[in-house]
Design an enzyme around this catalytic site. Sequence first.
Site, short mmCIF file in Angstrom:
data_model
loop_
_atom_site.label_atom_id
_atom_site.label_comp_id
_atom_site.label_asym_id
_atom_site.label_seq_id
_atom_site.Cartn_x
_atom_site.Cartn_y
_atom_site.Cartn_z
N LYS A 106 0.86 -1.18 0.00
CA LYS A 106 0.00 0.00 0.00
C LYS A 106 0.89 1.23 0.00
CE LYS A 106 -4.43 1.10 0.25
NZ LYS A 106 -5.59 0.30 -0.17
N ASP A 108 -7.19 4.23 -4.53
CA ASP A 108 -7.77 4.14 -3.18
C ASP A 108 -8.39 5.52 -2.93
OD1 ASP A 108 -7.81 2.23 -0.69
OD2 ASP A 108 -7.33 4.17 0.16
P1 NDP Z 1 -13.05 7.75 -2.76
O1 NDP Z 1 -11.99 8.75 -2.58
O2 NDP Z 1 -13.61 7.51 -4.10
O3 NDP Z 1 -14.27 8.06 -1.78
C1 NDP Z 1 -14.09 8.15 -0.39
C2 NDP Z 1 -15.41 8.58 0.22
O4 NDP Z 1 -15.32 8.49 1.63
C3 NDP Z 1 -15.76 10.02 -0.08
O5 NDP Z 1 -17.14 10.14 -0.11
C4 NDP Z 1 -15.14 10.76 1.11
O6 NDP Z 1 -15.75 11.99 1.37
C5 NDP Z 1 -15.39 9.80 2.22
N1 NDP Z 1 -14.32 9.94 3.20
C6 NDP Z 1 -13.01 9.73 3.01
N2 NDP Z 1 -12.29 10.01 4.09
C7 NDP Z 1 -13.16 10.42 4.97
C8 NDP Z 1 -13.01 10.85 6.30
N3 NDP Z 1 -11.80 10.92 6.91
N4 NDP Z 1 -14.12 11.18 6.95
C9 NDP Z 1 -15.31 11.11 6.33
N5 NDP Z 1 -15.52 10.70 5.07
C10 NDP Z 1 -14.45 10.36 4.41
O7 NDP Z 1 -12.46 6.40 -2.15
P2 NDP Z 1 -12.94 4.89 -2.38
O8 NDP Z 1 -14.42 4.84 -2.55
O9 NDP Z 1 -12.08 4.30 -3.40
O10 NDP Z 1 -12.54 4.23 -0.98
C11 NDP Z 1 -13.43 4.15 0.12
C12 NDP Z 1 -12.95 3.07 1.08
O11 NDP Z 1 -12.92 1.80 0.40
C13 NDP Z 1 -11.53 3.24 1.64
O12 NDP Z 1 -11.49 2.70 2.94
C14 NDP Z 1 -10.68 2.39 0.70
O13 NDP Z 1 -9.48 1.98 1.33
C15 NDP Z 1 -11.64 1.22 0.49
N6 NDP Z 1 -11.40 0.38 -0.68
C16 NDP Z 1 -11.35 0.93 -1.94
C17 NDP Z 1 -11.17 0.11 -3.04
C18 NDP Z 1 -11.20 0.65 -4.44
O14 NDP Z 1 -11.12 -0.17 -5.37
N7 NDP Z 1 -11.32 1.93 -4.66
C19 NDP Z 1 -10.96 -1.34 -2.89
C20 NDP Z 1 -11.12 -1.80 -1.54
C21 NDP Z 1 -11.31 -0.95 -0.50
P3 NDP Z 1 -15.04 13.34 0.87
O15 NDP Z 1 -15.14 13.32 -0.61
O16 NDP Z 1 -15.79 14.44 1.52
O17 NDP Z 1 -13.62 13.24 1.36
O1 2IT Z 2 -7.93 -1.51 -0.59
C1 2IT Z 2 -7.88 -2.03 -1.72
O2 2IT Z 2 -8.01 -3.24 -1.89
C2 2IT Z 2 -7.73 -1.14 -2.88
N1 2IT Z 2 -7.68 0.07 -2.71
C3 2IT Z 2 -7.61 -1.71 -4.25
C4 2IT Z 2 -6.21 -2.20 -4.49
C5 2IT Z 2 -5.90 -2.64 -5.90
O3 2IT Z 2 -4.73 -2.97 -6.12
O4 2IT Z 2 -6.79 -2.67 -6.76
#
Ligand code: NDP
Ligand code: 2IT
Length: 443
Positions: A125, A165
């Site tokens: 990561k 992420d």
């Molecule tokens: P994005 O940046 O697309 O979206 C994140 C969302 O969460 C936004 O709505 C953001 O609001 C909100 N958010 C982020 N940080 C905070 C905070 N500190 N407090 C409150 N709200 C917050 O990210 P993803 O959707 O990609 O990721 C979301 C979660 O999923 C994370 O935990 C990530 O590690 C996990 N994840 C993502 C994967 C992927 O493929 N993208 C795969 C597996 C897990 P705002 O815009 O206001 O900051």
């Molecule tokens: O937390 C996660 O699994 C991710 N943000 C996706 C990682 C990836 O390599 O697609």
Amino acid sequence: MSYVDEVIEKVKAKNPNEPEFIQAVTEVLNSLRLVVDNDERYQKEALLERIVEPERIIMFRVPWVDDNGKVQVNRGMRVQFNSAIGPYKGGLRLHPSVNLSIIKFLGFEQIFKNSLTGLPIGGGKGGSDFDPKGKSDREVMAFCQSFMTELCKYIGADTDVPAGDIGTGAREIGYMYGQYKRIRNLSEGVLTGKGLSYGGSLARTEATGYGLVYIVEELLKSKGDTIVGKTAAVSGAGNVAIYAIQKLEQLGAKAVTCSDSTGWVYDPDGIDVAALKEIKEVKRARLTEYTKYRPNAEYHEGRGVWNIKVDLALPCATQNELLIDDAKALVANGTKVVAEGANMPTTLEATEYLQENGIYFVPGKAANAGGVATSALEMSQNSMRYSWTFEEVDAKLKQIMVSIFHNIDDAAKEYGVENNYVAGANIAGFKKVADAMLAHGIV
Ligand code: NDP
Ligand code: 2IT
């Protein structure tokens, strides 16, 4: 003192300023007692001491120039945690809160998650405390180019393959890929989540959210229930949340909430995915805009999605966003399933409360594994110089999520902790990595 307790104490002593990392390690090691207490090889070969220590950490300066001509300096990092079963694989987080503790917890979780996918990917990561919010495209490009100028020395299609992420989406991956190719003179699958015109996979954008809903569907099916007609509270409004909401709707269920860091929305008619995509993916705006599209919905400042009475709760924003009082509200409201779209969104205390009160709890390393699994499918397509159709990738994703569910369900049953999917996921994910590490000797 047991072997597990001994290692937890060592991790606390060695990493006193890393609360998120300690939290993730404590959760995983606690459920490995069932495995390591009965097999002396693990202690003899210091398997746990080795698995909690990253193989390598790279930390570097990221200087760039903002639109006012001012020089900005961020901190970049990549934690190459474990390569026992394949090249390091995991996302890059761009958020002002990023620090070593957060990246280490995410890298540690990634080891077991990636193992659960059944595909040959190790855990890593990275990220930076850069905040993309409010920055111009040129500023984001300047940051991404500077970040990759350093990172490109340490990654590669067979070494370490970063992805998106929080804060890192298609735009950022594009800029980083362009810089990598320019410096290294290589067209290779070094990043996933790429655009479709230069090696990206269909369905990667949707994969995490879709996968989350597929695993919930399979869980309900195994209990003789169905996802059709279920209501869901979703937090977050980013990549994971948007496509979870979309898949719920496609399968006949309904998400009634979403949130961002300023507030949350309650839409009893079901969150309008097209409006959400327009606000978040196109305008990069705040959720305050939502009621312009849907006058009957409510917008509230602050947090509150876990107080709505629903069947399913899907935290999809960030770590430690579902606390003990939220868990109590969910139990009181008769929620059936909590499945983590985000990484470690539920505190240890809240997780235990949910499990003790009969809620089926699916931890992130299983529930959100569809994203990285589809990244691994993107890597396969890049290696073959071929691309599968959306339907082909989506079918593989669904099959992977179904088999992850049965894998963690079977592991929980085998160790006498039926329905404890935290233990099931940690045990199943650990065993494959541990086998590989034992085979490799002391490395
Ligand atoms: P994005 O940046 O697309 O979206 C994140 C969302 O969460 C936004 O709505 C953001 O609001 C909100 N958010 C982020 N940080 C905070 C905070 N500190 N407090 C409150 N709200 C917050 O990210 P993803 O959707 O990609 O990721 C979301 C979660 O999923 C994370 O935990 C990530 O590690 C996990 N994840 C993502 C994967 C992927 O493929 N993208 C795969 C597996 C897990 P705002 O815009 O206001 O900051
Ligand atoms: O937390 C996660 O699994 C991710 N943000 C996706 C990682 C990836 O390599 O697609």
